[in-house]
Motif scaffolding. Sequence first.
Motif, PDB file in Angstrom:
ATOM      1  N   ALA A  61     -25.619  66.868 -50.765  1.00  0.00           N
ATOM      2  CA  ALA A  61     -24.312  67.028 -51.423  1.00  0.00           C
ATOM      3  C   ALA A  61     -23.161  66.576 -50.523  1.00  0.00           C
ATOM      4  CB  ALA A  61     -24.104  68.479 -51.839  1.00  0.00           C
ATOM      5  N   GLU A  76     -16.645  69.351 -42.005  1.00  0.00           N
ATOM      6  CA  GLU A  76     -15.491  70.244 -41.805  1.00  0.00           C
ATOM      7  C   GLU A  76     -14.214  69.440 -41.619  1.00  0.00           C
ATOM      8  OE1 GLU A  76     -17.211  74.194 -39.590  1.00  0.00           O
ATOM      9  OE2 GLU A  76     -17.420  72.307 -38.501  1.00  0.00           O
ATOM     10  N   GLU A 134     -30.477  69.185 -46.081  1.00  0.00           N
ATOM     11  CA  GLU A 134     -31.604  69.279 -46.992  1.00  0.00           C
ATOM     12  C   GLU A 134     -31.289  68.836 -48.422  1.00  0.00           C
ATOM     13  OE1 GLU A 134     -33.516  73.132 -44.676  1.00  0.00           O
ATOM     14  OE2 GLU A 134     -32.444  73.418 -46.556  1.00  0.00           O
ATOM     15  N   CYS A 135     -30.001  68.731 -48.753  1.00  0.00           N
ATOM     16  CA  CYS A 135     -29.687  68.562 -50.180  1.00  0.00           C
ATOM     17  C   CYS A 135     -28.894  67.305 -50.508  1.00  0.00           C
ATOM     18  CB  CYS A 135     -28.939  69.774 -50.695  1.00  0.00           C
ATOM     19  SG  CYS A 135     -27.214  69.840 -50.171  1.00  0.00           S
ATOM     20  N   TYR A 195     -21.444  69.030 -59.130  1.00  0.00           N
ATOM     21  CA  TYR A 195     -21.303  69.441 -57.732  1.00  0.00           C
ATOM     22  C   TYR A 195     -22.016  68.487 -56.781  1.00  0.00           C
ATOM     23  CZ  TYR A 195     -20.219  72.993 -54.226  1.00  0.00           C
ATOM     24  OH  TYR A 195     -19.692  73.682 -53.171  1.00  0.00           O
ATOM     25  N   CYS A 196     -23.147  67.946 -57.208  1.00  0.00           N
ATOM     26  CA  CYS A 196     -23.874  67.006 -56.353  1.00  0.00           C
ATOM     27  C   CYS A 196     -23.362  65.586 -56.528  1.00  0.00           C
ATOM     28  CB  CYS A 196     -25.370  67.044 -56.652  1.00  0.00           C
ATOM     29  SG  CYS A 196     -25.819  66.304 -58.250  1.00  0.00           S
ATOM     30  N   LYS A 243     -19.187  67.863 -50.671  1.00  0.00           N
ATOM     31  CA  LYS A 243     -19.510  69.283 -50.825  1.00  0.00           C
ATOM     32  C   LYS A 243     -20.420  69.817 -49.730  1.00  0.00           C
ATOM     33  CE  LYS A 243     -17.299  69.392 -54.739  1.00  0.00           C
ATOM     34  NZ  LYS A 243     -15.845  69.503 -54.582  1.00  0.00           N
ATOM     35  N   LEU A 244     -20.232  71.099 -49.458  1.00  0.00           N
ATOM     36  CA  LEU A 244     -21.135  71.845 -48.577  1.00  0.00           C
ATOM     37  C   LEU A 244     -22.104  72.619 -49.457  1.00  0.00           C
ATOM     38  CD1 LEU A 244     -21.887  73.146 -45.784  1.00  0.00           C
ATOM     39  CD2 LEU A 244     -20.254  74.935 -46.357  1.00  0.00           C
ATOM     40  N   THR A 245     -23.392  72.399 -49.269  1.00  0.00           N
ATOM     41  CA  THR A 245     -24.355  73.168 -50.062  1.00  0.00           C
ATOM     42  C   THR A 245     -25.401  73.844 -49.200  1.00  0.00           C
ATOM     43  OG1 THR A 245     -24.070  72.017 -52.152  1.00  0.00           O
ATOM     44  CG2 THR A 245     -26.227  72.943 -51.762  1.00  0.00           C
ATOM     45  N   THR A 289     -11.908  67.235 -50.443  1.00  0.00           N
ATOM     46  CA  THR A 289     -12.883  68.255 -50.835  1.00  0.00           C
ATOM     47  C   THR A 289     -13.918  67.742 -51.835  1.00  0.00           C
ATOM     48  OG1 THR A 289     -11.310  69.047 -52.471  1.00  0.00           O
ATOM     49  CG2 THR A 289     -11.355  70.210 -50.368  1.00  0.00           C
ATOM     50  N   GLY A 290     -13.870  66.451 -52.130  1.00  0.00           N
ATOM     51  CA  GLY A 290     -14.911  65.897 -52.999  1.00  0.00           C
ATOM     52  C   GLY A 290     -16.287  66.046 -52.374  1.00  0.00           C
ATOM     53  N   ARG A 326     -13.201  68.017 -45.124  1.00  0.00           N
ATOM     54  CA  ARG A 326     -12.785  69.007 -46.125  1.00  0.00           C
ATOM     55  C   ARG A 326     -11.583  69.823 -45.668  1.00  0.00           C
ATOM     56  NH1 ARG A 326     -15.841  70.720 -50.350  1.00  0.00           N
ATOM     57  NH2 ARG A 326     -15.045  72.828 -50.050  1.00  0.00           N
ATOM     58  N   ASP A 349     -25.883  73.034 -45.640  1.00  0.00           N
ATOM     59  CA  ASP A 349     -25.416  73.083 -44.251  1.00  0.00           C
ATOM     60  C   ASP A 349     -26.517  72.753 -43.252  1.00  0.00           C
ATOM     61  OD1 ASP A 349     -23.318  73.277 -42.513  1.00  0.00           O
ATOM     62  OD2 ASP A 349     -23.325  75.464 -42.371  1.00  0.00           O
ATOM     63  N   ARG A 350     -27.555  72.047 -43.704  1.00  0.00           N
ATOM     64  CA  ARG A 350     -28.614  71.693 -42.756  1.00  0.00           C
ATOM     65  C   ARG A 350     -29.385  70.442 -43.170  1.00  0.00           C
ATOM     66  NH1 ARG A 350     -32.310  76.990 -42.782  1.00  0.00           N
ATOM     67  NH2 ARG A 350     -33.847  75.631 -41.832  1.00  0.00           N
TER      68      ARG A 350
END
Lengths: 775, 161
Positions: B44, B22, B41-42, B98-99, B34-36, B31-32, B25, B38-39
Amino acid sequence: MARKPKAGGFVPTVVEVEGRTETRIVEVPAFEPAPWTDQASLHIVGTNVPRMDAAEKVTGRARYTADIERPGMLHAYILRSTVPRGAVRTFDAAAARAMPGVFDILGPGDAPAKTRLFHRDITYAGQPVAAVCATTLREARAAAHAIVVEYDTLPFAVTFADAVAPDAPSVRPAGNTPAVSPLVIARGDVDAGLQAADVVITREYRTPVQLHTALEPHGAACEWDGDRLTVWESTQGIFRVRADVARALDVPQSNVRVIKDYMGGGFGAKNGAGAHTYVAALLARRTARAVRCLNDREAEQLDSGNRPATVQRVTLGAKKNGTLTAIRLSADVPLGISGWEGGPAQIYHEMYACPNVRSEERFAYVNTSGMQAFRGPGYVEGAFGLESAMNELARELTLDPLALRKKNFAKKDPRQGRPYSGNALLECYEKAASAFGWPPAVDGSPLTVNRQPLTRSSSTPTRTALGRGLACQVWPTGGGPPSYANVRINNDASIDVLAGTQDLGTGSRTVLSQIAAEALGANIAHVRAVIGDTQSLPYAGNSWGSMTTASVGPAVRMAAEDARRQLFDAAAAMLGTTPDTLESRDSRIVVRDTDRSMTFAEVTGKLGNVMIQGKGSRGPNPAGVAINTFGVQMAEVEVDLDTGVVRVLRIVAAHDAGRIINPALAESQMQGGILQGMGYALFEERIVDARFGVALNTSMHDYKIPTMADVPEMTILWADGADSTANHTGARGIAEPPVIPTAPAIAAAVADAIGAVVREIPLTPWRVLGALAAP
Amino acid sequence: MRLTVNGRVHDVTVRDDETLLELLRERLALTGTKLTCDRGECGACTVQLDDATVYSCLTLAVACDGAAVRTVEGLAPPGTLSPLQQAFIAHDAAQCGYCTPGQLVAAQALLDRNASPTEEEIRAAMSGNLCRCGTYPKIVTAIRAAAGTESGTAEETIRGA
């Protein structure tokens, strides 16, 4: 063959969108360029031009909808139902309204009817119940969860069987099955075909609900300026979003501007406006602020569309030599609460030359979130049934499964008897077999004891088995009108290609730029594709159904040819010659067989602000021709016989998609499609607890998509040749085909490895172990 | 609190529940990242925090007081591209993109600690960064090219930064 329509006026033409056939009335373009045949000398089309927006993507400068910031922008959060069926009894937002940062709340009765938002009647868990907007997303979410909602719950049906039971609860007021169900498609006489068969097999296959899981969630940012609305939306169809929003909010389309610059994946789920769009637009109007509404990951996995599950009962009849005499499918498809009837049947009718085919698909609405198209909708599910059955038939006949495919090759569209615009499936079979080594050498048992799997770091010896399998695909990829493009040559000879299409990550910006540069004889570095804005760009359809290149590409080419004609007219006067003596390459116009030339910039410099503007449109499809992409994929897997874990070692894919505009980008898309198909085969399955009617795995931890560690070796091959009948660029679509045969090829390889067939995907360890343990 | 982001020092007051993501961004307009999910797991939202590679969605901003953060925007000076970024372009290692920022930061961190990783090491190091477009093979190739462990050189790219 196609009859050339007269230029000008309107004619009907047939367009296939994801297996659905539509007849459209379209205008005939002023001229149609001669097709780029195999003999055409092309310099930019067919080359690996690097993705033209790659620099933006690798620097973080690419702005996605989730990155849109506007002055004073508020954030909206949607509260969703926790029960699958019932009614909102009490709705108390008083405490939420008093929370910090909260600007506005929408609840039952607060949204226009056409948005279908915030009904008191609940028909699935995840249905929007209310929306809150606040200064920050965190505040909006906290306030939304402070809303007190109580439900009167009602009995629900989340399985096909429950929805069609005699005493089933009412899933939808108009009935639990769509009007078309059962949908029967038939040719010939299946019963007679089965009687004529030497061998008949009947098998049942099951496929799961697959979730799109795009990394960027569905989302929109909306801002009003008086009665004009701007919508930034992560979408595959800007014009469709515009139409949806205009209709739902009862405003003229010309007052709605939809912008999509970059998007983080779509895969079929982002084809129109959604709850997030309407929430953002409504709250923006009420608060006179910009409002952004994005699904969080749970909402994205819960309620943004999915590939519906199927049960497919398949009967195949064949002669001893492998000739198919009958194909019968009986399928059950629970659609969720809404969706279209994208069942598995089409591929059963289209893949093989079989005179007798009958499919019966039964659809039911159930109290789970609605389905949406998902990359190869219907065909991916259907291929698992049909191609798995073909592999079992081959075993029954003791025939090589590839020989069985060749035996039943369709020389023309088996459904309507139309010739194909092109079909190099046999070439694909040869190329794949040669690269993969098919048929695999018969070397006794494929069991390899004490072999170390690649991923295991432990030193414990394991028992593994290798297996190989294959499967095929067919997919309608002709594209079609309407689609428009303009090409503008600026007075410094930079070139804008304007088309109201969108790039999902597929590479449309690059491919369309290549087509324009080729047709103009321009330097590709001077060409820029401008896409994704309904206000300033001519119409293009949704980017779905593997249609964009074949739909928008010809319009771009025509616009570029039109611009080049004008540029040549101007240059001819400057060079003291006639336009027919000119040719262009690398942004230079040359008088043929002379050393006289001018650069584009010299011509446009002299023209000053006289702007050259080419206009193009996509012409009608050729009449009476079937346009498809075909292919075959072969898989090699290793199965751990102790744990049941399947690892895909390699995939060879050979497809015929006509001309490949950019092989590197096409290869990326094929690899990605194969990996999505591999996820479908091995891991991906939304699980709904039937006792409570709620989805259990709505996170990326619990819903598994492939990671880098899972990637097999992949070989991507193409049949040679342009399809100059399909359209004048010679290209068909490729986005969806690689997903279609992946799961059945992997399943066949697993069956080969373990000597038992698993007829339900995903092939989880317990299913594999179950098959191994079966007597 | 004070933190250094891509070489620039920022003095900021943060909420105690604010994540590093937060902060980056929303306050710093970076903003490069990314939020995908939010926990965590991914991948990004991957950024480099001092010597560690972290999920910025799971990292509290207050815990970064005095730290140095590197995001995708800091991989190369503005208007230029790092060798890794160039390799991503040359080998088509971004589809929807995006990733990609998270992939790049994770890959750069890998190369910083292991200048010539094997393919297996790349796969292991990068398997926490999900890509739904399935660009993984191209990402592996790009990382190997940037490390000089892939035969052949990065092609000339048509468009630079």
